[in-house]
Design a protein around this motif. Structure first.
Motif, PDB file in Angstrom:
ATOM      1  N   ARG A 140      13.772 -10.057  -4.296  1.00  0.00           N
ATOM      2  CA  ARG A 140      14.822 -10.172  -3.106  1.00  0.00           C
ATOM      3  C   ARG A 140      16.091  -8.429  -3.715  1.00  0.00           C
ATOM      4  N   GLU A 141      16.371  -8.925  -5.164  1.00  0.00           N
ATOM      5  CA  GLU A 141      17.200  -7.932  -5.804  1.00  0.00           C
ATOM      6  C   GLU A 141      16.423  -6.545  -5.886  1.00  0.00           C
ATOM      7  N   VAL A 178      15.798  -0.986  -2.835  1.00  0.00           N
ATOM      8  CA  VAL A 178      15.379  -0.139  -2.347  1.00  0.00           C
ATOM      9  C   VAL A 178      15.922  -0.148  -1.187  1.00  0.00           C
ATOM     10  N   SER A 179      16.898  -0.940  -0.309  1.00  0.00           N
ATOM     11  CA  SER A 179      16.990  -0.778   1.282  1.00  0.00           C
ATOM     12  C   SER A 179      18.681  -0.092   1.301  1.00  0.00           C
ATOM     13  N   ASP A 219       7.077  -9.645   0.558  1.00  0.00           N
ATOM     14  CA  ASP A 219       5.599  -9.224   0.020  1.00  0.00           C
ATOM     15  C   ASP A 219       5.575  -8.228   1.516  1.00  0.00           C
ATOM     16  N   ASP A 220       6.397  -6.812   2.054  1.00  0.00           N
ATOM     17  CA  ASP A 220       5.932  -6.307   3.209  1.00  0.00           C
ATOM     18  C   ASP A 220       5.474  -4.922   2.334  1.00  0.00           C
ATOM     19  N   GLN A 221       4.251  -4.742   2.280  1.00  0.00           N
ATOM     20  CA  GLN A 221       3.778  -3.555   1.602  1.00  0.00           C
ATOM     21  C   GLN A 221       4.012  -2.051   2.057  1.00  0.00           C
ATOM     22  N   ASP A 222       3.754  -2.176   3.864  1.00  0.00           N
ATOM     23  CA  ASP A 222       4.028  -1.230   4.714  1.00  0.00           C
ATOM     24  C   ASP A 222       5.112  -0.680   4.724  1.00  0.00           C
ATOM     25  N   GLY A 232       7.551   0.795  -7.879  1.00  0.00           N
ATOM     26  CA  GLY A 232       6.502   0.165  -9.251  1.00  0.00           C
ATOM     27  C   GLY A 232       7.299  -0.617  -9.542  1.00  0.00           C
ATOM     28  N   ARG A 233       8.506  -1.044  -9.920  1.00  0.00           N
ATOM     29  CA  ARG A 233       8.909  -1.978 -10.429  1.00  0.00           C
ATOM     30  C   ARG A 233       8.996  -3.428  -9.248  1.00  0.00           C
ATOM     31  N   LEU A 234       9.431  -3.052  -7.858  1.00  0.00           N
ATOM     32  CA  LEU A 234       8.937  -4.033  -6.890  1.00  0.00           C
ATOM     33  C   LEU A 234       7.566  -4.445  -6.979  1.00  0.00           C
ATOM     34  N   ARG A 235       6.046  -3.189  -7.291  1.00  0.00           N
ATOM     35  CA  ARG A 235       5.077  -3.730  -7.271  1.00  0.00           C
ATOM     36  C   ARG A 235       4.106  -4.684  -8.440  1.00  0.00           C
ATOM     37  N   GLU A 236       5.097  -4.569  -9.696  1.00  0.00           N
ATOM     38  CA  GLU A 236       4.948  -5.294 -10.329  1.00  0.00           C
ATOM     39  C   GLU A 236       5.741  -6.634 -10.345  1.00  0.00           C
ATOM     40  N   ALA A 237       6.264  -6.902 -10.134  1.00  0.00           N
ATOM     41  CA  ALA A 237       7.333  -8.218  -9.722  1.00  0.00           C
ATOM     42  C   ALA A 237       6.264  -8.819  -8.399  1.00  0.00           C
ATOM     43  N   TRP A 238       5.697  -8.421  -7.258  1.00  0.00           N
ATOM     44  CA  TRP A 238       4.410  -8.428  -6.504  1.00  0.00           C
ATOM     45  C   TRP A 238       3.585  -9.213  -6.980  1.00  0.00           C
TER      46      TRP A 238
END
Length: 983
Positions: free
Chosen positions: A214-215, A220-221, A233-236, A787-793
């Protein structure tokens, strides 16, 4: 476990010592404890439990009052039990904690609990052969030998009164707690807690990772300026953000390149304009400089002439300064000659040869005196030594006199020291006697101070007793008056109960011609009963207060008898005297070591004084001999030294004077020579000065001095002339340069317009560069955050799956979730044990109920979704239906409870190894059974004796007394309960 012998003293209702021989009771394997209510049957079982575990079962254990209230104060409460466990015969002895009267004074003190374990046949190899005396060590040893906790013991070996039926009537939670203690299933509870804690830990990990996702989404936002997606987990959404950021980056970079080209073009034009402006400025500046120099040409020529004259005067000034220094040296030489001549008291112009002869003569006489200096030094050394010897001889002579006097006084001092040592020893012996007497008087003083309070208490007790006597007498008079009045009105009372047509209870007649008439103030039977109750109550109060007054009276008499004829003031005064005597004796006794040391030192001092006198006299004789020899040598040397010293204080002083006079004469010779040399140098320097002025072109040295300039002025002239020449050369060189050829000073440049255009282009380029920089920085941050967000997902997905699986398992293990029966793992294990207990108990229940009842284990969930698995119902063979155990009658409940307790004992025994439980006690009411059922129960109990087991029963039922051959009879009396074995 087999019991052999039990000894109890002042325990429960047993006032004295009682002994139970279990070996004699257990000959037939079954024995009975019977006696009156309250005689102490259950207390025997309590004593066995207390000897083993230090506790008694049931509510009696909560009160913790085990001592007999009627036991004498000097009788110690104790329980001794001999038994055999695992082939080891041992003896256990315990004393409970209780309050006993103080041995001195009034009040009570706490008698601490004690315990001991003694090996009668030798200790096992792993145990110490010594007796165990610590309570905690005894408890650990008993638990290790029996293999059971105290809760298991009370459910397996000793079935206490009113306790073993509790298991039948308890609900699921209570039954679960009891079974857990009996079967030790705490490890399954640990497994349940492990799952819960593991689920909590994984939940924290999932929460942390979810919070991280969430952070990162919020970051990113924030960086992209795009509203965050509502899905975790909205990849799009992330892909769209990255594409939009990339497009913005490319646009910013293109704009930056275009603005840079425009800026470079504008700055190139500005540079050309600036170059032309600089050339115009240089041409104008060069022409202005040349015009200014022409105007000031005369001034500049004067500066050059001044500088040249100053340079020519430099060597003349150097020669002048040399001549001045030579003149100063000559003046100093003349002054030195005058000063030295005055010190020598001679004419400054004395002949030099005469000065040399006089200096040589002074040095020769000083050399002759050098030989006498060592003798003079030795003379001073010897004189100091004579003074030291004289002082030492005087000190040693006085010390000799002191030692002789001290030696003569030692015998008397030794006698006095021995008397002081003996006095300290006697004081130490007498101190204990005085201290004992002081304690006795302190005790008597306490008695004397206690008597006034006791007298007051006696007066109050006698007054209370008198009031109770008066109240009892009044109540008795009132009762007698009521009885007399009731007898007088008895005919009217009987008449009030007569009914027409019914026979009289006195005469039997159905006619009542003259019934008695009521009297005034009729007394009823209730009034007489109330008066009797008041009379009994006041009589009891009278007896109590009279006894209390008598006790206080006896206590006062005992106190006065103990005190005798002494008074409090007399005792206080005597105590003060004894305290002072104690203090004096304590101080004298405390001096014993010091006085003994002094005596030992005095006894040893006699020999030491003799040795000191001998050594002192030897040293004194040697000092006197040395003093005589030195005196002769000093007198012989004194005449020679006086002749060499003359009128001076010492030879060194006279020799120093001669050397100083020779040095002054030599210094005068040197000063005369230096003065003559300085005069010759001065004449030569003055000639050289005149020659230097002529060579420099000056008429005389004074003219050269006028042309002299200081270094600061010369530097100013050199700087000014240099700048003038440099400016002229620079201006001419600039005008003659090729780059300024054809440039006129009034040419128009247009620099302002070019500067403004370049500034505008530069600002536009800077704005475009800043936008591009921010876009590049945002792109880098987005790449890192993505990259960090995809790793966290990637980490959150497995963690969520693991957490879901762990939550489902934890719920199942703890009786929730998909666990339809709401049974926890621990309850499931306990349900299996309970099922074994139900099977074992059913065999006995069917026999005792003549095949009617059987136990049924229920694993159904409880009401409103509560946990299940530990239910026990009863199958009634008569109706073929299962019914709750609580619906059984009193006798049936006893049979079911006994069967269930025996079944529970069998299962727990099997869990514990089965070989320890050779003895079983049952303390329960058999009186609720009919004769046939009692026969079935007795047959079941007879079966328990098979294999060598001993069963002890507690009951009042006479039939059981008839069937059981060996009995332990408990008799109750005012002196305490007693035991007797009957057959």
């Amino acid at each position: 476990m087999r019991l052999h012998r039990l000894e109890i003293t002042a325990f429960g209702p047993y006032r004295g010592e009682q002994v139970v021989d279990f070996d004699e009771l257990a000959v037939d394997g079954l024995f009975l404890l019977h006696g009156d209510t309250g005689a102490g049957k259950t207390t025997l079982l309590d004593a066995v439990a207390f000897a083993l575990y230090g506790q008694v079962p049931g509510a009696r254990g909560e009160v913790k009052r085990l001592r007999c209230d009627t036991a004498s104060d000097d009788t110690t409460t104790r329980v001794v039990l001999e038994l055999t466990v695992q082939g080891q015969r041992l003896r256990l002895e315990r004393t409970p904690e209780y309050q006993r009267p103080k041995k001195r004074g009034e009040g009570y003190t706490t008698q601490q609990a004690k315990a001991s374990l003694t090996w009668l046949d030798g200790a096992p190899t792993e145990e110490s052969p010594e007796a165990v005396t610590r309570i905690d060590e005894v408890a650990r040893t008993v638990h290790r030998l029996l293999g059971m906790t105290v809760e298991q013991f009370f459910q397996v070996v000793m079935l206490p009164q009113g306790e073993f039926a509790r298991f039948l009537r308890s609900d699921t939670s209570e039954r679960e707690q009891l079974l857990e203690k009996l079967f030790g299933t705490q490890r399954f509870a640990d497994v349940e807690r492990w799952f819960v804690e593991r689920r909590r830990e994984r939940g924290r990990v999932v929460d942390e990772r979810g919070q991280q996702v969430r952070e990162l989404l919020a970051r990113v936002s924030q960086v992209s300026g795009t509203p965050a997606s509502s899905e975790v987990d909205d990849q799009d959404w992330l892909a769209d953000v990255e594409k939009r950021s990339q497009r913005e980056l490319e646009q910013a970079q293109a704009e930056r390149t275009r603005s840079r080209r425009e800026r470079d073009t504008a700055e190139a034009g500005l540079a050309e304009r600036r170059e032309l402006a600089e050339k115009v400025r240089r041409v104008k500046q060069a022409r202005d400089a040349l015009a200014e120099l022409d105007e000031r040409k005369a001034e500049h020529d004067a500066w050059r002439a001044e500088r040249d004259a100053a340079h020519r005067a430099v060597p003349v000034q150097a020669a002048r300064r040399t001549a001045e220094r030579a003149e100063q040296e000559r003046d100093r030489a003349r002054a030195q000659v005058a000063t030295v001549a005055a010190r020598c008291r001679l004419d400054p112009e004395t002949d030099l040869a005469e000065l040399r002869e006089r200096a040589a003569a002074e040095r020769e006489r000083a050399g002759a005196l050098a030989a006498l200096i060592p003798q003079a030094q030795q003379q001073e050394t010897d004189q100091r030594r004579l003074a030291e010897l004289a002082e030492r001889i005087g000190v040693d002579a006085r010390r000799e006199t002191e030692l002789v006097a001290e030696q003569e006084g030692i015998p008397e001092r030794v006698r006095l020291a021995r008397e002081r040592v003996e006095e300290a020893k006697q004081a130490e012996l007498r101190l204990e006697t005085v201290r004992t007497r002081h304690d006795e008087l302190e005790s008597l003083l306490g008695v004397a101070r206690e008597i006034p309070g006791a007298d007051t208490e006696l007066a109050r007790a006698e007054e209370t007793a008198q009031r109770a006597v008066d109240a009892h007498q009044q109540a008795r008079d009132a009762l007698q008056d009521l009885r007399a009045r009731r007898l007088a009105g008895m005919a009217a009372e009987l008449a009030s109960r007569l009914e027409s047509g019914r026979p009289c209870p006195v005469c039997g007649s159905a006619e009542h011609p003259a019934p008695g008439e009521p009297i005034d103030d009729q007394v009823r039977a209730e009034d007489e009963e109330a008066a009797e109750e008041a009379e009994r109550r006041t009589a009891a109060e009278r007896e109590r207060t009279t006894a209390a007054a008598q006790q206080v009276r006896q206590r006062v008499a005992a106190l006065r008898e103990r005190l005798g004829e002494r008074t409090e003031s007399e005792l206080s005064a005597e105590i003060e005297q004894l305290r002072a005597e104690q203090q004096r004796l304590r101080e004298v006794a405390g001096e014993l070591d010091r006085r003994t040391t002094e005596l030992t030192a005095l006894e040893a001092a006699t020999g030491e004084l003799g040795e000191q006198l001998t050594e002192l006299r030897t040293r004194l004789a040697a000092a006197r001999s040395e003093h005589t020899g030195l005196t002769e040598a000093v007198e012989e040397r004194r005449a020679r030294l006086a002749e060499g010293r003359g009128e001076f204080d010492s030879i060194e002083a006279r020799r120093a004077h001669l050397l100083e006079s020779a040095a002054a004469l030599e210094e005068l010779l040197a000063a005369r020579t230096a003065r003559d040399d300085a005069e010759q140098r001065l004449a030569a320097q003055r000639t050289a000065l005149a020659e230097a002025a002529a060579e420099a072109g000056f008429a005389d040295p004074d003219q050269a001095g006028a042309a002299e300039r200081g270094e600061e002025r010369l530097a100013e002239l050199d700087t000014a002339i240099g700048e003038i020449e440099q400016r002229a050369a620079g201006a001419k060189e600039a005008l003659a340069s090729a780059e300024l050829f054809g440039v006129e000073p009034d040419t128009e440049v247009g620099l302002q317009e070019a500067t403004e255009a370049a500034a505008l282009a530069r600002e536009a380029a800077e704005r475009a560069a800043a936008v591009a920089h921010r876009a590049e920085q945002r792109q880098r941050e987005l790449d890192d955050l993505a990259g960090r967000l995809r790793e966290a997902w990637s980490e959150l997905g497995p963690a969520l799956a693991e957490q879901a699986e762990l939550e489902a398992l934890a719920d199942v293990v703890n009786g929730r979730g998909q666990n339809a029966r709401k049974m926890s793992l621990r309850a499931y294990v306990l349900a299996a044990r309970l099922e074994e207990v139900a099977i074992a108990a059913t065999r006995r229940l069917q026999r005792m109920s003549d095949g009617r009842y059987s136990f049924v284990h229920s694993d159904a969930a409880g009401a409103r979704g509560t946990r299940g698995g530990l239910g026990i119902d009863v199958l009634d063979d008569y109706s073929g239906k299962v019914r709750p155990a609580k619906t059984l009658s009193g006798g049936e409940s006893f049979l079911a409870s006994l069967s269930l307790a025996l079944g529970l004992a069998d299962v727990v025994a099997a869990e514990s190894g089965g070989a320890l439980l050779d003895t079983l006690f049952i303390d329960e009411g058999f009186g609720s059974l009919d004769a046939d059922t009692l026969d079935l129960v007795m047959d079941t109990l007879d079966e328990l004796r098979s294999g060598g087991r001993v069963v002890g029963l507690v009951s009042h039922v006479d039939e059981m007394r008839q069937r059981i051959g060996t009995r332990l009879r408990v008799r109750k009396s005012r002196e305490g309960s007693t035991l007797a074995i009957e057959s």
